[in-house]
Design a protein around this motif. Structure first.
Motif, PDB file in Angstrom:
ATOM      1  N   LEU A   1      26.899  24.388 -32.579  1.00  0.00           N
ATOM      2  CA  LEU A   1      27.528  25.030 -33.777  1.00  0.00           C
ATOM      3  C   LEU A   1      26.561  24.831 -34.969  1.00  0.00           C
ATOM      4  O   LEU A   1      25.984  23.750 -35.169  1.00  0.00           O
ATOM      5  N   THR A   2      26.735  25.875 -35.821  1.00  0.00           N
ATOM      6  CA  THR A   2      25.898  25.633 -37.071  1.00  0.00           C
ATOM      7  C   THR A   2      26.606  26.480 -38.181  1.00  0.00           C
ATOM      8  O   THR A   2      27.211  27.204 -38.062  1.00  0.00           O
ATOM      9  N   ALA A   3      26.661  25.660 -39.395  1.00  0.00           N
ATOM     10  CA  ALA A   3      27.242  26.251 -40.408  1.00  0.00           C
ATOM     11  C   ALA A   3      26.349  27.430 -41.312  1.00  0.00           C
ATOM     12  O   ALA A   3      25.447  27.115 -41.568  1.00  0.00           O
ATOM     13  N   PHE A   4      26.911  28.506 -41.460  1.00  0.00           N
ATOM     14  CA  PHE A   4      26.197  29.302 -42.437  1.00  0.00           C
ATOM     15  C   PHE A   4      26.774  30.321 -43.069  1.00  0.00           C
ATOM     16  O   PHE A   4      27.963  30.530 -42.769  1.00  0.00           O
ATOM     17  N   SER A   5      26.393  31.023 -43.980  1.00  0.00           N
ATOM     18  CA  SER A   5      27.018  32.116 -44.679  1.00  0.00           C
ATOM     19  C   SER A   5      25.883  33.137 -45.143  1.00  0.00           C
ATOM     20  O   SER A   5      25.073  32.726 -45.928  1.00  0.00           O
TER      21      SER A   5
ATOM     22  N   GLU B   1      25.877  35.731 -32.112  1.00  0.00           N
ATOM     23  CA  GLU B   1      24.722  34.914 -31.616  1.00  0.00           C
ATOM     24  C   GLU B   1      23.723  35.500 -30.831  1.00  0.00           C
ATOM     25  O   GLU B   1      24.071  35.954 -29.828  1.00  0.00           O
ATOM     26  N   ARG B   2      22.443  35.519 -31.172  1.00  0.00           N
ATOM     27  CA  ARG B   2      21.423  35.917 -30.295  1.00  0.00           C
ATOM     28  C   ARG B   2      21.124  34.988 -28.926  1.00  0.00           C
ATOM     29  O   ARG B   2      20.491  35.379 -28.175  1.00  0.00           O
ATOM     30  N   THR B   3      21.590  33.803 -29.225  1.00  0.00           N
ATOM     31  CA  THR B   3      21.379  32.814 -28.190  1.00  0.00           C
ATOM     32  C   THR B   3      22.247  33.175 -26.871  1.00  0.00           C
ATOM     33  O   THR B   3      23.548  33.417 -26.943  1.00  0.00           O
ATOM     34  N   CYS B   4      21.677  33.536 -25.474  1.00  0.00           N
ATOM     35  CA  CYS B   4      22.280  33.911 -24.681  1.00  0.00           C
ATOM     36  C   CYS B   4      23.285  32.928 -24.027  1.00  0.00           C
ATOM     37  O   CYS B   4      22.960  31.641 -24.337  1.00  0.00           O
ATOM     38  N   THR B   5      24.334  33.347 -23.491  1.00  0.00           N
ATOM     39  CA  THR B   5      25.277  32.324 -23.092  1.00  0.00           C
ATOM     40  C   THR B   5      24.963  31.712 -21.568  1.00  0.00           C
ATOM     41  O   THR B   5      25.617  30.788 -21.229  1.00  0.00           O
TER      42      THR B   5
ATOM     43  N   PRO C   1      30.936  35.755 -22.773  1.00  0.00           N
ATOM     44  CA  PRO C   1      30.534  36.847 -23.802  1.00  0.00           C
ATOM     45  C   PRO C   1      29.606  36.119 -24.618  1.00  0.00           C
ATOM     46  O   PRO C   1      29.720  34.899 -25.000  1.00  0.00           O
ATOM     47  N   LEU C   2      28.983  36.823 -25.476  1.00  0.00           N
ATOM     48  CA  LEU C   2      28.282  36.285 -26.587  1.00  0.00           C
ATOM     49  C   LEU C   2      29.085  35.817 -27.840  1.00  0.00           C
ATOM     50  O   LEU C   2      30.275  36.210 -28.035  1.00  0.00           O
ATOM     51  N   ARG C   3      28.626  34.639 -28.474  1.00  0.00           N
ATOM     52  CA  ARG C   3      29.432  33.896 -29.498  1.00  0.00           C
ATOM     53  C   ARG C   3      29.627  34.946 -30.611  1.00  0.00           C
ATOM     54  O   ARG C   3      28.661  35.570 -30.904  1.00  0.00           O
ATOM     55  N   ARG C   4      30.762  35.217 -30.960  1.00  0.00           N
ATOM     56  CA  ARG C   4      31.033  36.119 -32.232  1.00  0.00           C
ATOM     57  C   ARG C   4      31.446  35.523 -33.410  1.00  0.00           C
ATOM     58  O   ARG C   4      32.051  34.438 -33.284  1.00  0.00           O
ATOM     59  N   TYR C   5      30.882  35.993 -34.614  1.00  0.00           N
ATOM     60  CA  TYR C   5      30.896  35.132 -35.854  1.00  0.00           C
ATOM     61  C   TYR C   5      32.010  36.092 -36.646  1.00  0.00           C
ATOM     62  O   TYR C   5      31.820  37.338 -36.606  1.00  0.00           O
TER      63      TYR C   5
ATOM     64  N   GLN D   1      30.265  45.146 -27.615  1.00  0.00           N
ATOM     65  CA  GLN D   1      31.443  44.314 -28.225  1.00  0.00           C
ATOM     66  C   GLN D   1      31.064  42.640 -27.552  1.00  0.00           C
ATOM     67  O   GLN D   1      32.105  41.782 -27.733  1.00  0.00           O
ATOM     68  N   GLY D   2      29.951  42.313 -27.235  1.00  0.00           N
ATOM     69  CA  GLY D   2      29.510  41.313 -26.706  1.00  0.00           C
ATOM     70  C   GLY D   2      29.875  40.752 -25.372  1.00  0.00           C
ATOM     71  O   GLY D   2      29.678  39.500 -24.791  1.00  0.00           O
ATOM     72  N   GLN D   3      30.773  41.701 -24.491  1.00  0.00           N
ATOM     73  CA  GLN D   3      31.061  41.332 -23.385  1.00  0.00           C
ATOM     74  C   GLN D   3      29.888  41.515 -22.205  1.00  0.00           C
ATOM     75  O   GLN D   3      28.992  42.213 -22.285  1.00  0.00           O
TER      76      GLN D   3
END
Length: 145
Positions: A36-40, A83-87, A128-132, A117-119
């Motif tokens: 996990l990383t905090a960002f805006s 997130e671009r990191t593959c699951t 699925p991909l992590r969605r922010y 949709q990240g699925q």
């Protein structure tokens, strides 16, 4: 309940719990967690570098997250950020999802495929991909975690 039957019950319960815990070890579903990383991050939709987001199913790369973000426009008021990191095997330095010209997201390393949709659509990934979260205000898109 007598002391003997209570001990037998707790021993059986403990053995069952241990069996459940060890039965998952070594399976292909045990995947490393994406940190996990905090960002805006803020995207200006009028910027030329974000011109693909002027059309439905347009996608762009953006900084943020662990290995970067992919932002996808679903329609004029809905944008998704992933997130671009593959699951699948996320600890591998090669596990970085890219935008494919064939209207999908692909990890060229493990060959996992995801829709916009990240699925998961194919490959070894099963998550699925992590969605922010995203927030749209006029032509400004904010992505946070």
């Amino acid at each position: 309940m007598t002391w003997f039957s209570f001990r037998s019950f707790t021993a059986a319960l403990g053995a069952a719990c241990l069996g459940l815990l060890t039965s998952c070890e070594g399976t292909s579903e045990a995947q490393p967690q994406i940190p996990l990383t905090a960002f805006s991050e803020v995207l200006y939709l009028t910027d030329q570098q974000n011109s693909a987001l002027r059309f439905d199913n347009g996608a762009v790369y953006h900084k943020g997250g662990v290995r970067g973000l992919i932002v996808v426009r679903q329609n004029a008021s809905t944008y998704l950020a992933f997130e671009r990191t593959c699951t699948y095997n996320s600890a591998d330095t090669c596990a970085r999802v890219k935008i494919s010209p064939f209207v999908q997201l692909v990890d060229p390393c493990c060959k996992s495929q995801f829709n916009f949709q990240g699925q998961v659509q194919g490959g070894p990934a099963n998550l699925p991909l992590r969605r922010y979260p995203t927030s749209l205000s006029g032509n400004v898109l904010t992505i946070t975690n």
